[in-house]
Design an enzyme around this catalytic site. Structure first.
Site, PDB file in Angstrom:
ATOM      1  N   GLU A  21       0.846  -1.210   0.000  1.00 54.61           N
ATOM      2  CA  GLU A  21       0.000   0.000   0.000  1.00 54.61           C
ATOM      3  C   GLU A  21       0.874   1.251   0.000  1.00 54.61           C
ATOM      4  O   GLU A  21       2.080   1.184   0.304  1.00 54.61           O
ATOM      5  CB  GLU A  21      -0.933  -0.001   1.208  1.00 54.61           C
ATOM      6  CG  GLU A  21      -0.202   0.020   2.538  1.00 54.61           C
ATOM      7  CD  GLU A  21      -0.970   0.745   3.628  1.00 54.61           C
ATOM      8  OE1 GLU A  21      -1.530   1.826   3.347  1.00 54.61           O
ATOM      9  OE2 GLU A  21      -0.988   0.250   4.767  1.00 54.61           O
ATOM     10  N   LYS A 155      -3.381  -1.458  14.769  1.00 52.36           N
ATOM     11  CA  LYS A 155      -2.726  -0.519  15.660  1.00 52.36           C
ATOM     12  C   LYS A 155      -3.431  -0.478  17.012  1.00 52.36           C
ATOM     13  O   LYS A 155      -4.640  -0.581  17.097  1.00 52.36           O
ATOM     14  CB  LYS A 155      -2.728   0.886  15.036  1.00 52.36           C
ATOM     15  CG  LYS A 155      -1.630   1.076  14.019  1.00 52.36           C
ATOM     16  CD  LYS A 155      -1.812   2.369  13.268  1.00 52.36           C
ATOM     17  CE  LYS A 155      -3.137   2.419  12.553  1.00 52.36           C
ATOM     18  NZ  LYS A 155      -3.228   1.687  11.327  1.00 52.36           N
TER      19      LYS A 155
HETATM   20  N1  PSU Z   1      -1.205   1.206   9.575  1.00 55.69           N
HETATM   21  C1  PSU Z   1      -0.025   1.850   9.667  1.00 55.69           C
HETATM   22  N2  PSU Z   1       0.153   2.997   8.990  1.00 55.69           N
HETATM   23  C2  PSU Z   1      -0.829   3.494   8.185  1.00 55.69           C
HETATM   24  C3  PSU Z   1      -2.071   2.792   8.061  1.00 55.69           C
HETATM   25  C4  PSU Z   1      -2.199   1.664   8.784  1.00 55.69           C
HETATM   26  O1  PSU Z   1       0.861   1.409  10.369  1.00 55.69           O
HETATM   27  O2  PSU Z   1      -0.607   4.529   7.578  1.00 55.69           O
HETATM   28  C5  PSU Z   1      -3.116   3.275   7.101  1.00 55.69           C
HETATM   29  C6  PSU Z   1      -3.461   2.108   6.172  1.00 55.69           C
HETATM   30  O3  PSU Z   1      -3.431   2.593   4.849  1.00 55.69           O
HETATM   31  C7  PSU Z   1      -4.860   1.708   6.578  1.00 55.69           C
HETATM   32  C8  PSU Z   1      -5.399   3.051   6.982  1.00 55.69           C
HETATM   33  O4  PSU Z   1      -5.587   1.104   5.546  1.00 55.69           O
HETATM   34  O5  PSU Z   1      -4.332   3.624   7.718  1.00 55.69           O
HETATM   35  C9  PSU Z   1      -6.662   2.947   7.800  1.00 55.69           C
HETATM   36  O6  PSU Z   1      -7.230   4.209   7.863  1.00 55.69           O
HETATM   37  P1  PSU Z   1      -8.743   4.386   8.340  1.00 55.69           P
HETATM   38  O7  PSU Z   1      -8.725   4.013   9.794  1.00 55.69           O
HETATM   39  O8  PSU Z   1      -9.052   5.833   8.081  1.00 55.69           O
HETATM   40  O9  PSU Z   1      -9.550   3.449   7.494  1.00 55.69           O
END
Ligand code: PSU
Ligand code: MN
Length: 299
Positions: A21, A155
């Protein structure tokens, strides 16, 4: 969709490819180090014998595999948007620059025939979701996308227990890589168990093949790979910073897709780079394992 020649060649010849990603690069890691780290992640995939395919939207075109110029723009250009599945069509119509999340990367990977995908942490159910309804589209997308996501769990800023419940409801399988604990991103153990333990990459590949045969391949699979022991964050530091970060996000009124980048940045600043070092170590480890699984799947 523009598939990089090296990726297209590997797919045509049934050689292992690992999707990566780009939101983690643009919104998850600080500039300008993020460019170097993005290259390191790709190199980790190569070193383990697979072809990296970083996904992003460049001038409206969806790229699967980036050349150096494209990677540089995604890492350094401040105009890059965080693009989930629902944003793909609009950013494409606007001829814009976009970094793909786990959800949109999984969608594109699956459409281009890539079965394995590596990232840092999966999105999930946020704390306080009962009031905010904040649940990442990563989950609903994986419920209907044929892809394996190798991650260090979700996370710790999220509600891990609620996320695991949603993964169950959405028919998304969860395996622990050489562990029976669900990893906690910066920490090896989130405090929650996983039911299935994969002893090696071959077991994961066999699970993918079984999914293909059983017709459950439309459902995503999550492989939780714990952060390497020497890179784990100190638990007390982690808990202190997390509490402060959640309070700061609340005070600042951060909502929607800004929540995750805000908290990651808070962690990196408040731990004076400790969490960044941990983040890099776990992503590199995931890239390696993903390449090993992709290799086993194709042999
Ligand atoms: N985990 C990380 N760093 C990130 C993300 C996840 O360690 O930058 C990003 C990923 O792209 C994941 C997104 O899909 O955060 C999730 O965001 P949201 O909670 O807005 O869906
Ligand atoms: Mn959200």
């Amino acid at each position: 969709m523009l598939i990089h020649p090296e990726v297209a060649d590997a797919l045509a010849n049934r050689r292992p490819v690992v999707a990566l990603e780009s939101t983690i690069v643009s919104h998850g890691l600080p500039r300008p180090d993020n460019l170097h780290i993005a290259r390191q992640i790709e190199q980790a995939v190569r070193d383990a014998g697979a072809v990296p395919a970083t996904v992003a939207v460049v001038d409206g075109d969806i790229h699967i595999g980036l050349d150096d110029t494209a990677l540089e723009r995604i890492a350094l250009d401040y105009s890059v948007a965080k693009v989930s599945v629902r944003d793909l069509a609009a950013v494409s119509a606007a001829r814009g620059l976009g970094a793909t999340t786990v959800a949109s990367t999984a969608h594109i990977a699956s459409r281009s025939g890539i079965r394995v995908f590596a990232t840092g942490g999966l999105g999930g159910v946020h704390r306080g979701a009962r009031e905010t309804w904040d649940e990442s589209a990563d989950l609903t997308t994986l419920s209907r996308t044929q892809v394996l996501v190798v991650c260090a769990g979700v996370k710790s800023i999220l509600d891990v227990g609620a996320t695991l419940e949603r993964l169950e409801t959405l028919n998304i399988g969860v395996l622990g890589y050489r562990t029976d604990r669900f990893p906690g991103f910066y920490l090896r153990d989130s405090g929650h168990p996983v039911y299935w333990t994969a002893p090696d990459a071959e077991f994961v590949a066999e699970t993918l093949r079984a999914q293909d045969h059983l017709g459950t391949a439309g459902y995503g699979l999550v492989l939780g790979n714990p952060i390497p022991p020497n890179a784990e964050l100190n638990r007390d530091l982690h808990d202190t910073v997390l509490e402060a970060g959640l309070a700061a996000a609340d005070r600042a009124g951060v909502t929607g897709k800004d929540v995750t980048p805000f908290l990651l940045d808070f962690f990196h600043r408040e731990t004076h780079g400790e969490s960044l070092r941990a983040n890099i170590a776990l992503v590199l480890a995931n890239a390696r394992v993903a390449a090993q699984v992709a290799t086993a799947y194709h042999s």
